[in-house]
Motif scaffolding. Sequence first.
Motif, PDB file in Angstrom:
ATOM      1  N   LEU A  13     -13.994 -17.272  23.247  1.00 22.45           N
ATOM      2  CA  LEU A  13     -14.761 -18.342  23.041  1.00 22.45           C
ATOM      3  C   LEU A  13     -16.026 -18.030  22.588  1.00 22.45           C
ATOM      4  CD1 LEU A  13     -13.840 -20.264  26.315  1.00 22.45           C
ATOM      5  CD2 LEU A  13     -13.330 -20.945  23.957  1.00 22.45           C
ATOM      6  N   PRO A  14     -16.843 -18.826  21.830  1.00 22.60           N
ATOM      7  CA  PRO A  14     -18.283 -18.362  21.231  1.00 22.60           C
ATOM      8  C   PRO A  14     -19.230 -19.139  22.345  1.00 22.60           C
ATOM      9  CG  PRO A  14     -17.500 -20.541  20.291  1.00 22.60           C
ATOM     10  CD  PRO A  14     -16.557 -20.200  21.327  1.00 22.60           C
ATOM     11  N   GLU A  15     -20.671 -18.617  22.224  1.00 27.78           N
ATOM     12  CA  GLU A  15     -21.644 -19.086  22.937  1.00 27.78           C
ATOM     13  C   GLU A  15     -21.725 -20.667  22.256  1.00 27.78           C
ATOM     14  OE1 GLU A  15     -23.640 -17.778  24.861  1.00 27.78           O
ATOM     15  OE2 GLU A  15     -25.381 -19.300  25.024  1.00 27.78           O
ATOM     16  N   PHE A  16     -22.108 -21.550  23.479  1.00 33.02           N
ATOM     17  CA  PHE A  16     -22.320 -23.096  22.920  1.00 33.02           C
ATOM     18  C   PHE A  16     -23.832 -23.309  23.121  1.00 33.02           C
ATOM     19  CE2 PHE A  16     -18.227 -23.027  25.797  1.00 33.02           C
ATOM     20  CZ  PHE A  16     -17.520 -22.756  24.786  1.00 33.02           C
ATOM     21  N   CYS A  27     -13.712 -22.512  34.984  1.00 32.09           N
ATOM     22  CA  CYS A  27     -14.838 -23.458  34.994  1.00 32.09           C
ATOM     23  C   CYS A  27     -15.919 -23.381  34.081  1.00 32.09           C
ATOM     24  CB  CYS A  27     -15.566 -23.244  36.674  1.00 32.09           C
ATOM     25  SG  CYS A  27     -14.358 -23.634  37.929  1.00 32.09           S
ATOM     26  N   HIS A  39     -20.459 -26.881  29.463  1.00 29.85           N
ATOM     27  CA  HIS A  39     -19.698 -25.390  28.823  1.00 29.85           C
ATOM     28  C   HIS A  39     -18.145 -25.763  29.239  1.00 29.85           C
ATOM     29  CE1 HIS A  39     -23.917 -23.002  29.038  1.00 29.85           C
ATOM     30  NE2 HIS A  39     -23.796 -23.745  28.104  1.00 29.85           N
ATOM     31  N   GLY A  40     -18.029 -25.754  30.637  1.00 31.20           N
ATOM     32  CA  GLY A  40     -16.590 -25.498  31.055  1.00 31.20           C
ATOM     33  C   GLY A  40     -15.664 -26.563  30.322  1.00 31.20           C
ATOM     34  N   ILE A  97      -4.681 -19.337  28.682  1.00 33.37           N
ATOM     35  CA  ILE A  97      -6.218 -20.021  29.028  1.00 33.37           C
ATOM     36  C   ILE A  97      -7.029 -19.043  28.344  1.00 33.37           C
ATOM     37  CG2 ILE A  97      -5.031 -21.109  31.159  1.00 33.37           C
ATOM     38  CD1 ILE A  97      -7.349 -19.554  32.474  1.00 33.37           C
ATOM     39  N   PRO A  98      -8.112 -19.529  27.542  1.00 37.26           N
ATOM     40  CA  PRO A  98      -8.987 -18.772  27.202  1.00 37.26           C
ATOM     41  C   PRO A  98      -9.907 -17.511  27.988  1.00 37.26           C
ATOM     42  CG  PRO A  98      -9.863 -20.661  26.757  1.00 37.26           C
ATOM     43  CD  PRO A  98      -8.429 -20.947  27.344  1.00 37.26           C
ATOM     44  N   SER A  99     -10.243 -16.425  27.190  1.00 42.65           N
ATOM     45  CA  SER A  99     -10.844 -15.626  28.023  1.00 42.65           C
ATOM     46  C   SER A  99     -12.322 -15.609  27.418  1.00 42.65           C
ATOM     47  CB  SER A  99     -10.443 -14.098  27.970  1.00 42.65           C
ATOM     48  OG  SER A  99     -10.633 -13.596  26.404  1.00 42.65           O
ATOM     49  N   ALA A 100     -13.282 -14.679  27.752  1.00 46.06           N
ATOM     50  CA  ALA A 100     -14.679 -14.810  27.315  1.00 46.06           C
ATOM     51  C   ALA A 100     -14.597 -14.210  25.836  1.00 46.06           C
ATOM     52  CB  ALA A 100     -15.567 -13.866  28.131  1.00 46.06           C
ATOM     53  N   ALA A 101     -13.741 -13.400  25.537  1.00 40.95           N
ATOM     54  CA  ALA A 101     -13.586 -12.989  24.067  1.00 40.95           C
ATOM     55  C   ALA A 101     -12.851 -13.957  23.146  1.00 40.95           C
ATOM     56  CB  ALA A 101     -12.644 -11.669  24.077  1.00 40.95           C
ATOM     57  N   ALA A 135     -14.981 -25.598  26.908  1.00 45.19           N
ATOM     58  CA  ALA A 135     -13.892 -24.790  26.807  1.00 45.19           C
ATOM     59  C   ALA A 135     -12.447 -25.080  26.965  1.00 45.19           C
ATOM     60  CB  ALA A 135     -14.451 -23.354  27.941  1.00 45.19           C
ATOM     61  N   GLN A 136     -12.407 -25.985  27.942  1.00 41.44           N
ATOM     62  CA  GLN A 136     -11.059 -26.495  28.132  1.00 41.44           C
ATOM     63  C   GLN A 136     -10.524 -27.214  26.776  1.00 41.44           C
ATOM     64  OE1 GLN A 136     -10.831 -28.379  32.126  1.00 41.44           O
ATOM     65  NE2 GLN A 136     -10.481 -26.752  32.876  1.00 41.44           N
ATOM     66  N   TYR A 172     -17.653 -19.320  30.286  1.00 40.69           N
ATOM     67  CA  TYR A 172     -18.283 -18.000  30.088  1.00 40.69           C
ATOM     68  C   TYR A 172     -19.686 -17.823  29.694  1.00 40.69           C
ATOM     69  CZ  TYR A 172     -13.072 -17.269  30.343  1.00 40.69           C
ATOM     70  OH  TYR A 172     -11.705 -17.087  30.875  1.00 40.69           O
TER      71      TYR A 172
END
Lengths: 815, 161
Positions: A732-735, B136, A693-694, A726-730, A697-698, B139
């Motif tokens: 990014l999508p669910e993976f 990390c 996941h992390g 750097i992206p926030s929760a808003a 995101a990166q 989310y």
Amino acid sequence: MTEQLDAGLVARQIAESGRLGAPDGGHEVGRARRRKEDARLITGRTTWTDNIQLPGMLYVAFLRSPMAHARITRVDVSAARAQPGVVAAYSGRDVAGEQGSLPCAWPVSEDVVIPDHPPMAVDEVRYVGEAVACVVATDRYRAADALESIEVDYEPLEAVLDMTEALAEGGPKVHETGNQAFTWKFSGGDIEAAFRDAPVVIDRTYVQQRLIPTAMEPRAVVATTDGGAFTLYSATQIPHVLRVMLALTTGIPEHRLRVIAPDVGGGFGSKLQVTAEEVLCLLLTRRLGKPVKWTESRSEGNMTVHHGRDQIQRISVAADRDGRIRGVRVDLLADMGAYLMLVTPGIPILGAFMYNGIYKMDAYDFTCTGVFTTKMPTDAYRGAGRPEATFAIERAVDELAHELNLDPIEVRRRNWITHQEFPYTTIAGLTYDSGNYEAATDRALALFGYDKLRAEQADRRDRRDPVQLGIGVSTYTEMCGLAPSRVLGSLSYGAGGWEHATVRMLPTGKVEVVTGTSPHGQGHETAWSQIVADALGVPFDDVSVLHGDTAIAPRGMDTYGSRSLVVGGVAVLRACEKVRDKARNLAAHLLEAAPGDIEFAAGEFRVRGTSEGRTIQELALAAFAAHDLPEGFEPRLDADATFDPENFSFPHGTHLCAVEVDTETGAVRIRSYVAVDDVGSVVNPLIVEGQVHGGIAQGIAQALFEEAVYDTEGNLLTTTMADYLIPSAADLPEFVTDRTETPATSNPLGVKGVGEAGTIASTPAVVNAIVDALRPYGVRDVAMPCTPERIWRALGGDGAAAGWAGPTEPEGGAR
Amino acid sequence: MPRITVTVDGIRYEEEVEPRLLLVHLLRDRLGKTGTPVGCDTGNCGACTVMLDGRSAKSCSVLAVQADECDVVTIEGLGRDGELHPMQEAFRTEHALQCGYCTPGMVMAAIDLLRDDPDPSEEAIRQGLEGNLCRCTGYCNIVRAVRRGAQEMSGEEVRTS
């Protein structure tokens, strides 16, 4: 092509099955254990370096250069010394005699130029943020205040910001030796033959923008001395490497220097470094005889934590009409920044063996030129060389598919190594031990609903929908488990790639594990406990893992390069096996049987065919008591092991990304993201999923959001988190993640490493998706980060270029 | 120097502070409340989030003098009688942390989010935690943890997200 599935439902099923863990009494390895580390992390009882308070502690602040390139003509710290609470203030010249030069441990080539790199600049500054003076005061506010009283005169020199211009004759020089740091060449097969008369040649240039790693914990250093010995606490990934390098740099004897990495809040390569601040804090405590602490502010860190990526990649792919790749040629410019730091020049070289990706080909040719500029040095950032390589080849293969009017999956199928062909020695000379690209891809396609999305894409194209759908593919592999020492030696790296572990049974039957890895979020305390619990047949909770302190864990090579489990985890297993062998001998002695007749299962040693046995805990006590030991048996049940891998490990996977691009605004929305990774055998699926996941995101962040921007004077414009996004929760999508599993054959755990996989895979998946969405407009590339503005400009929103060009017209790379 | 009275995790403190002293530095450097970390200097990351009179606040963006007569709860004061707060437990269960640096602030922000929306959708959680950055986890598991925490706190049966 694919079975249609409800990806959301499947994702939930996977999530549930993976998250519930194995039933009680099952094997620990493979179980979704909740982490031991979390108890302190979720309650605020963590020991971050900045938390450490020592009696009489002083606080350090650095004055940093506001100029990208200048001669220092005068530094006057006297007014700062007179400020309230100030204990000392020094210029670079004040410490010039003892500060040494920051090390570069990877002189990659014969022609490499490693310039002197004083921790505090003495005569010349070469990037904005370089330290020029420091203040030591009784609290952090007073230290910061006093910086304002320091006077520095600079004689400006020309900044060197563009790599191509830097290499041109007659321009300004970063160092007197010139701006070329090194050249490095590598080839396999006959590249001229591969390109000669090739029916299709794809020739592209991609820019890997400069990134700021941005671990959430800013760097911090505490140094203290008792007059003879020194202790350095640092937010570092590499306490062991750091100790050796600091001893060599400062002249403090290695045996008088203890380095501690307490709880460390993320690294991503940025804390794989020997920093100016670490060296200077040691010197300051030596001078002042008091403990000193330095903690960076985020804006200070954005300027002075080493940056990542920053390469210009020219990649050419020669292919036949059926899409078969004949050869790949890469010409790389890599921005070193102003100096070569710990492994700066090695980063692009780590990518050199990966531009061929998962594909078979006849020839490969790689050239890299390292270039000095007046910017912060670059160095390791998650993936380190391999994301760059994967991006280039995966982007180029998509371009090839487009050129030949083939589905991007189909082109990959025609070129990838099939699962029957492993082990397979690639054109870059690496032997991929195991993998199954077909299985991972088929699984990903099914989870993604590939055909359905392609149908929707066609529909949107037909309708000229202003919101276009794009599908991006990335089928990656990576070389992990750094690294076989002999290979590192052949690449001129300054150290080996082994890892060390100690496993000791305590008298009460509990187990202490000492590891040379240095976790900073990866959950080694948990995963190593699982390995030991299975290997020794002891309860998971009876194992404790010690790390990150050279006085407690004296040997190690630390944590980076997806190496910890693959190398360090295997060392732990090997040590357990030795403990088991000793315990077997002791059991045989006590049970009056031959060692060969002793069976071990579930923590008990039994004489074969009888009910007579001793538990490993009983044997630990017996060894401690030493009342009745075999001849020559030392009264302890423990063992050391060092593991040096024979080969790298090669995780792989298929990542699929669907994006919606609003062609009127340039906005990108990730509609769905599917990752199927093969990281070999899995010790803890919860941790693996988290790493994936992390990592994703990166990688998405590089594709869409992040860029370290310097202005034309060499000032960093992205010094804060308001500027460097750097992206926030808003954002990014669910993976949707899943795994296939082909165990590594190069280690007894069958593991491949997972720390970097997501980051390596996801960037090209996202950019391929964006370009795929925009192909009808004639767009064939968008520079990263693919911001709305860049997409809008690529679409001709600024009045230039593009309009609807039709859905599948190739751009004419064919001959 | 101004004198302030502030209650932190149930203990009342009287402190003389420089007017410029940030609340987070009062907590960390003076009161030893190092459970609340600092991640940036612009109020973007949210690592330093605490409860200030019951609502989440970024303690790097509050002066200590502004917290005069206020009640501050940090991550260290969240659990009761040795028990974890349901949100802390949810973060552990859902593996919603790796390095853990953002976690204290993330937990605080999540609890505050539930005050306004006790049963938030995934979208609401993502929007609601926009001011807290994690490097990390990507989310996904934080979102799951907040869902779980919400269910625990509402007394509902816990469903796996």
